[in-house]
Design a protein around this motif. Structure first.
Motif, PDB file in Angstrom:
ATOM      1  N   PRO A  41       0.812  -1.293   0.025  1.00  0.00           N
ATOM      2  CA  PRO A  41       0.007  -0.018   0.148  1.00  0.00           C
ATOM      3  C   PRO A  41       0.792   1.236   0.060  1.00  0.00           C
ATOM      4  CG  PRO A  41      -0.753  -1.662   1.674  1.00  0.00           C
ATOM      5  CD  PRO A  41       0.576  -2.259   0.949  1.00  0.00           C
ATOM      6  N   TYR A  42       1.924   1.076   0.389  1.00  0.00           N
ATOM      7  CA  TYR A  42       2.879   2.380   0.413  1.00  0.00           C
ATOM      8  C   TYR A  42       3.996   2.426  -0.655  1.00  0.00           C
ATOM      9  CZ  TYR A  42       0.400   1.845   4.708  1.00  0.00           C
ATOM     10  OH  TYR A  42      -0.443   1.723   5.882  1.00  0.00           O
ATOM     11  N   VAL A  43       4.799   1.200  -0.837  1.00  0.00           N
ATOM     12  CA  VAL A  43       5.905   1.321  -1.775  1.00  0.00           C
ATOM     13  C   VAL A  43       5.175   1.141  -3.327  1.00  0.00           C
ATOM     14  CG1 VAL A  43       7.851  -0.079  -2.621  1.00  0.00           C
ATOM     15  CG2 VAL A  43       7.538   0.390  -0.200  1.00  0.00           C
ATOM     16  N   ALA A  44       4.086   0.514  -3.337  1.00  0.00           N
ATOM     17  CA  ALA A  44       3.679   0.353  -4.793  1.00  0.00           C
ATOM     18  C   ALA A  44       2.793   1.689  -5.135  1.00  0.00           C
ATOM     19  CB  ALA A  44       2.729  -0.923  -4.777  1.00  0.00           C
ATOM     20  N   VAL A  45       2.076   2.181  -4.291  1.00  0.00           N
ATOM     21  CA  VAL A  45       1.292   3.270  -4.651  1.00  0.00           C
ATOM     22  C   VAL A  45       2.129   4.759  -4.683  1.00  0.00           C
ATOM     23  CG1 VAL A  45      -0.465   4.809  -3.493  1.00  0.00           C
ATOM     24  CG2 VAL A  45      -0.811   2.623  -3.179  1.00  0.00           C
ATOM     25  N   ALA A  87       3.240   4.103  -8.078  1.00  0.00           N
ATOM     26  CA  ALA A  87       2.129   4.057  -9.164  1.00  0.00           C
ATOM     27  C   ALA A  87       2.056   5.725  -9.471  1.00  0.00           C
ATOM     28  CB  ALA A  87       1.137   3.542  -8.916  1.00  0.00           C
ATOM     29  N   TRP A  88       2.103   6.586  -8.234  1.00  0.00           N
ATOM     30  CA  TRP A  88       1.615   7.888  -8.513  1.00  0.00           C
ATOM     31  C   TRP A  88       2.770   8.805  -9.193  1.00  0.00           C
ATOM     32  CZ3 TRP A  88      -0.660   9.486  -2.741  1.00  0.00           C
ATOM     33  CH2 TRP A  88      -2.004   8.950  -2.791  1.00  0.00           C
ATOM     34  N   ILE A  89       3.914   8.512  -8.890  1.00  0.00           N
ATOM     35  CA  ILE A  89       5.100   9.199  -9.232  1.00  0.00           C
ATOM     36  C   ILE A  89       5.501   8.621 -10.560  1.00  0.00           C
ATOM     37  CG2 ILE A  89       7.669   9.409  -8.882  1.00  0.00           C
ATOM     38  CD1 ILE A  89       7.026   9.023  -6.017  1.00  0.00           C
ATOM     39  N   ALA A  90       5.445   7.473 -10.911  1.00  0.00           N
ATOM     40  CA  ALA A  90       6.133   6.855 -12.358  1.00  0.00           C
ATOM     41  C   ALA A  90       5.124   6.703 -13.456  1.00  0.00           C
ATOM     42  CB  ALA A  90       6.939   5.832 -11.926  1.00  0.00           C
ATOM     43  N   TYR A  91       3.804   6.677 -13.050  1.00  0.00           N
ATOM     44  CA  TYR A  91       3.121   6.138 -13.904  1.00  0.00           C
ATOM     45  C   TYR A  91       1.675   6.909 -13.941  1.00  0.00           C
ATOM     46  CZ  TYR A  91       5.779   1.981 -14.399  1.00  0.00           C
ATOM     47  OH  TYR A  91       6.697   1.290 -14.671  1.00  0.00           O
ATOM     48  N   ALA A 107       9.364   2.316   6.520  1.00  0.00           N
ATOM     49  CA  ALA A 107       9.026   1.642   7.649  1.00  0.00           C
ATOM     50  C   ALA A 107       9.032   0.158   7.233  1.00  0.00           C
ATOM     51  CB  ALA A 107       7.898   1.900   8.517  1.00  0.00           C
ATOM     52  N   ALA A 108       8.543  -0.149   6.127  1.00  0.00           N
ATOM     53  CA  ALA A 108       8.440  -1.665   5.620  1.00  0.00           C
ATOM     54  C   ALA A 108       9.989  -2.085   5.334  1.00  0.00           C
ATOM     55  CB  ALA A 108       7.530  -1.893   4.595  1.00  0.00           C
ATOM     56  N   LEU A 109      10.506  -1.295   4.456  1.00  0.00           N
ATOM     57  CA  LEU A 109      11.747  -1.529   4.081  1.00  0.00           C
ATOM     58  C   LEU A 109      12.801  -1.852   5.329  1.00  0.00           C
ATOM     59  CD1 LEU A 109      12.140   0.967   1.344  1.00  0.00           C
ATOM     60  CD2 LEU A 109      11.769  -1.711   1.067  1.00  0.00           C
ATOM     61  N   ASP A 110      12.694  -0.919   6.359  1.00  0.00           N
ATOM     62  CA  ASP A 110      13.347  -1.235   7.772  1.00  0.00           C
ATOM     63  C   ASP A 110      13.136  -2.390   8.376  1.00  0.00           C
ATOM     64  OD1 ASP A 110      14.396   1.663   7.345  1.00  0.00           O
ATOM     65  OD2 ASP A 110      12.977   2.322   8.810  1.00  0.00           O
ATOM     66  N   ALA A 142       8.791  -7.978  -5.856  1.00  0.00           N
ATOM     67  CA  ALA A 142       8.281  -7.476  -7.080  1.00  0.00           C
ATOM     68  C   ALA A 142       8.091  -6.003  -7.087  1.00  0.00           C
ATOM     69  CB  ALA A 142       6.616  -7.844  -7.158  1.00  0.00           C
ATOM     70  N   TYR A 143       7.804  -5.302  -5.829  1.00  0.00           N
ATOM     71  CA  TYR A 143       7.652  -3.737  -5.767  1.00  0.00           C
ATOM     72  C   TYR A 143       9.137  -3.331  -5.191  1.00  0.00           C
ATOM     73  CZ  TYR A 143       2.819  -3.354  -7.218  1.00  0.00           C
ATOM     74  OH  TYR A 143       1.824  -3.242  -7.928  1.00  0.00           O
ATOM     75  N   THR A 144       9.786  -4.248  -4.261  1.00  0.00           N
ATOM     76  CA  THR A 144      10.893  -3.513  -3.888  1.00  0.00           C
ATOM     77  C   THR A 144      11.827  -3.251  -4.575  1.00  0.00           C
ATOM     78  OG1 THR A 144      10.667  -4.876  -1.598  1.00  0.00           O
ATOM     79  CG2 THR A 144      12.855  -4.116  -2.112  1.00  0.00           C
ATOM     80  N   HIS A 145      12.237  -4.321  -5.785  1.00  0.00           N
ATOM     81  CA  HIS A 145      13.291  -3.932  -6.736  1.00  0.00           C
ATOM     82  C   HIS A 145      13.061  -2.654  -7.555  1.00  0.00           C
ATOM     83  CE1 HIS A 145      10.975  -5.915  -9.975  1.00  0.00           C
ATOM     84  NE2 HIS A 145      11.873  -5.596 -10.910  1.00  0.00           N
ATOM     85  N   VAL A 146      11.826  -2.230  -7.676  1.00  0.00           N
ATOM     86  CA  VAL A 146      11.544  -0.859  -8.497  1.00  0.00           C
ATOM     87  C   VAL A 146      11.375   0.063  -7.627  1.00  0.00           C
ATOM     88  CG1 VAL A 146      11.128  -2.014 -10.688  1.00  0.00           C
ATOM     89  CG2 VAL A 146       9.226  -1.664  -8.861  1.00  0.00           C
ATOM     90  N   ALA A 147      11.595  -0.002  -6.321  1.00  0.00           N
ATOM     91  CA  ALA A 147      10.914   0.937  -5.216  1.00  0.00           C
ATOM     92  C   ALA A 147      11.649   2.342  -5.761  1.00  0.00           C
ATOM     93  CB  ALA A 147      11.385   0.420  -3.843  1.00  0.00           C
ATOM     94  N   GLU A 148      12.874   2.435  -6.193  1.00  0.00           N
ATOM     95  CA  GLU A 148      13.460   3.669  -6.344  1.00  0.00           C
ATOM     96  C   GLU A 148      12.554   4.688  -7.479  1.00  0.00           C
ATOM     97  OE1 GLU A 148      17.412   2.368  -7.727  1.00  0.00           O
ATOM     98  OE2 GLU A 148      18.094   2.610  -5.531  1.00  0.00           O
ATOM     99  N   GLU A 149      11.784   3.877  -8.129  1.00  0.00           N
ATOM    100  CA  GLU A 149      10.827   4.709  -9.186  1.00  0.00           C
ATOM    101  C   GLU A 149       9.616   5.420  -8.059  1.00  0.00           C
ATOM    102  OE1 GLU A 149       9.034   2.072 -11.664  1.00  0.00           O
ATOM    103  OE2 GLU A 149      11.003   1.499 -12.774  1.00  0.00           O
ATOM    104  N   GLY A 150       9.732   5.027  -6.850  1.00  0.00           N
ATOM    105  CA  GLY A 150       8.799   5.660  -5.938  1.00  0.00           C
ATOM    106  C   GLY A 150       9.409   6.688  -5.199  1.00  0.00           C
ATOM    107  N   ARG A 151      10.762   7.083  -5.239  1.00  0.00           N
ATOM    108  CA  ARG A 151      11.653   7.955  -4.735  1.00  0.00           C
ATOM    109  C   ARG A 151      12.179   7.242  -3.187  1.00  0.00           C
ATOM    110  NH1 ARG A 151       8.201  12.826  -4.809  1.00  0.00           N
ATOM    111  NH2 ARG A 151       8.177  12.894  -2.569  1.00  0.00           N
ATOM    112  N   PHE A 152      12.249   5.932  -3.303  1.00  0.00           N
ATOM    113  CA  PHE A 152      12.845   5.267  -2.117  1.00  0.00           C
ATOM    114  C   PHE A 152      14.261   4.827  -2.316  1.00  0.00           C
ATOM    115  CE2 PHE A 152       8.316   4.045  -1.777  1.00  0.00           C
ATOM    116  CZ  PHE A 152       8.170   4.368  -0.604  1.00  0.00           C
TER     117      PHE A 152
END
Length: 207
Positions: A104-108, A111-115, A135-138, A164-174
């Motif tokens: 709900p946090y990394v994927a959203v 999605a908002w930033i990249a797509y 917090a989830a990544l921690d 799935a969403y962690t390896h592209v998390a940088e697209e969400g500014r992580f």
């Protein structure tokens, strides 16, 4: 042939593609729009009343939804699900964590930033989602500092779900540079046989 209704950049859809590819199961990928013209159309709701992707058509008229349920369906009886009772429960623990505390946090944010663009008035909510995503990544970093994979010593559905969403998390500014154990785990996942990147077409799939 098995049909996968998907939006290709979606991590939830990617999970299913990755597992099917690693299991060598052929399928037809059916690109489907999200929203009124696609997943919320009466035709799609007849397939999946939840109106979400991914959805698989196992045989004509037989449908299954929710990415992690789909993973379980295809992986049952394979090494992707641990035979040990406790390891199997831990695998499910991390799959539930992925859907409740990570996606709900990394994927959203991605999605908002990249797509799709940040919805008007949601700028503050985006920052809150990024904070909760960190917090989830921690939590993941702490776990991966102790063991190579989430269900113990072997790659499992838990790793597919969280990768799935962690390896592209940088697209969400992580910023993943701050997570050495997590980045080492990403490399271990990528080294698995028949690994597939989210941007790859599946060699034995039809479109």
């Amino acid at each position: 042939m098995l049909k996968l209704y998907q939006f290709h950049p979606s991590g939830n859809c990617y999970k299913v593609r990755l597992l099917l590819h690693q299991l060598g199961i052929p399928f037809e990928a059916v690109e489907t729009e999200m929203g009124a013209g696609g997943t919320r159309s009466p035709e799609f709701k007849a397939k999946n009343p939840i109106a979400k992707l991914p959805t698989v058509e196992l045989e004509p008229g037989v449908f299954l939804a929710e990415s992690n349920a789909i993973l379980w369906y295809f992986a049952e009886g394979t090494p992707f699900i641990p035979s040990d009772k406790l390891e199997r429960a831990r695998m499910l623990q991390w799959m539930f964590f992925e859907q409740y505390s990570h996606e709900p946090y990394v994927a959203v944010a991605r999605a908002w930033i990249a797509y799709f663009g940040i919805p008007p008035g949601k700028e503050r909510e985006l920052e809150e989602r990024i904070q909760k995503g960190y917090a989830a990544l921690d939590v993941m970093e702490g776990e991966l500092a102790k063991r190579p994979f989430f269900a113990g010593e072997r790659y499992s559905l838990a790793d597919i779900a969280l990768y799935a969403y962690t390896h592209v998390a940088e697209e969400g500014r992580f910023e993943l540079v701050r997570y050495p154990a997590l980045r080492a785990w990403l490399e271990r996942v990528q080294s698995q046989p028949k690994h597939l990147r989210i941007t790859d077409a599946v060699p034995h799939a039809t479109r």
